[in-house]
Motif scaffolding. Structure first.
Motif, PDB file in Angstrom:
ATOM      1  N   ALA A 212     -54.292 -50.066  -9.679  1.00  0.00           N
ATOM      2  CA  ALA A 212     -55.141 -50.906 -10.527  1.00  0.00           C
ATOM      3  C   ALA A 212     -55.935 -51.893  -9.676  1.00  0.00           C
ATOM      4  N   GLN A 227     -61.271 -54.784 -15.251  1.00  0.00           N
ATOM      5  CA  GLN A 227     -60.427 -54.792 -16.442  1.00  0.00           C
ATOM      6  C   GLN A 227     -59.691 -56.124 -16.550  1.00  0.00           C
ATOM      7  N   LYS A 234     -51.006 -53.387 -19.431  1.00  0.00           N
ATOM      8  CA  LYS A 234     -50.705 -52.243 -20.300  1.00  0.00           C
ATOM      9  C   LYS A 234     -50.848 -50.932 -19.539  1.00  0.00           C
ATOM     10  N   ARG A 235     -51.845 -50.882 -18.666  1.00  0.00           N
ATOM     11  CA  ARG A 235     -52.077 -49.673 -17.870  1.00  0.00           C
ATOM     12  C   ARG A 235     -50.913 -49.411 -16.924  1.00  0.00           C
TER      13      ARG A 235
END
Length: 308
Positions: A212, A227, A234-235
């Motif tokens: 991420a 993001q 959540k990812r």
């Protein structure tokens, strides 16, 4: 800063299938630490760099023995694949598995001290091992074993001689055998998601968080909005949950019918898996990768020194 050699890059590439330059960059960033470099590649390249890391490098065989509710499984290593086809070596492995089941040795040393023949006389298992080393001219060793005697029923499956699975169960014999074969194919690490070790979960969470972060940097470099922290969280959690389902036996799609999970299949035949153990030859062992260029250079330098 550790020196990054061609052999180190080659070893990492062989384990991960990652491009050569990516391997070199990862090793440089990890200061030569192979495990850390693998993790960095997974962050950068995703699963492409993770699936090949389970490739086995050491040679040897797995042997299993089951007699009723008692069983044994052992891994014996050797230097080359040639030895694994030797009848005497295979006989040694099978005898060792039987000795594990019948004698419950405390460790490798205790196992080696047991008589090779079931009559209790003659050479020990260790004597036979040493004799084979002298005869074949290659080192071999007993690496690990496990004995099963919980009272549950046992099902075993050997995929060739390189993967061995023993399952403790109650219920349908055929279903248990199918599960043993499934485990050899899909390689789960635990029965259920609750049984996956916290260390493995945290490692996977770190990889997901690292991925991420890489995406955030890429978006920033491209002038795109990153993001939000909430979406990233959540990812990451989604990636962890996906991983847990992929590595837990009950949640995996059954290899003989991918429309149902292993858990659903077992419930359909009223069968319960108590535990399982899987040995893969050479798992966790790094095979020595010779740097022939460095070896030749060293020999040339030594020859020049001697001439001088």
């Amino acid at each position: 800063m550790a020196a990054i050699t061609a052999s180190m890059v080659g070893e990492l590439r062989a384990k991960t299938d990652a491009p050569m330059m990516e391997c070199k960059k990862a090793l440089t960033e990890a200061d030569g630490n192979m495990e850390k470099a693998e993790e960095l590649l997974r962050i950068k390249l995703g699963n492409k760099a993770g699936k090949a890391s389970s490739r086995i490098t050491a040679e040897g065989v797995v042997a299993a023995y089951v007699d009723g509710n008692v069983g044994g499984m052992i891994e014996i290593n050797c230097e080359t694949d040639f030895v694994t086809k030797n009848d005497s070596f295979m006989a040694l492995a099978k005898a060792a598995a039987e000795l594990v089941a019948k004698n419950n040795p405390a460790d490798i040393a205790a196992l080696g001290a047991l008589p090779y023949e079931q009559d209790g006389f003659g050479p020990t298992l260790e004597d036979v091992r040493k004799g084979l080393i002298g005869k074949i001219g290659e080192n071999m060793s007993f690496r690990r074993f496990k004995r099963f005697a919980s009272g549950a029923k046992l099902a075993s499956y050997l995929h060739g001689t390189r993967i061995g699975v023993l399952v403790e169960y109650e219920g349908d014999d055929s279903a248990a055998k199918d599960v043993a074969m499934h485990i050899a194919a899909m390689k789960p690490v635990a029965l259920s998601t609750a049984d996956v070790s916290p260390e493995l979960i945290e490692k996977e969470r770190a990889v997901a968080a690292g991925k991420a972060e890489e995406d955030r940097k890429a978006a920033e470099a491209a002038g795109k909005p990153a993001q939000s922290a909430e979406i990233v969280a959540k990812r990451v959690e989604g990636a962890v949950q996906k991983f847990l389902k992929e590595v837990s036996l009950y949640n995996q799609a059954f290899v003989k019918n991918d429309k149902q999970t292993v858990e659903a299949m077992l419930k359909g035949v009223n069968t319960q898996i108590k535990s399982f153990t899987m040995f893969i030859v050479g798992e966790g062992i790094e095979k020595k990768v010779d740097d022939f260029a460095a070896e030749v250079a060293a020999q040339v330098a030594a020859a020049k020194g001697a001439a001088a």
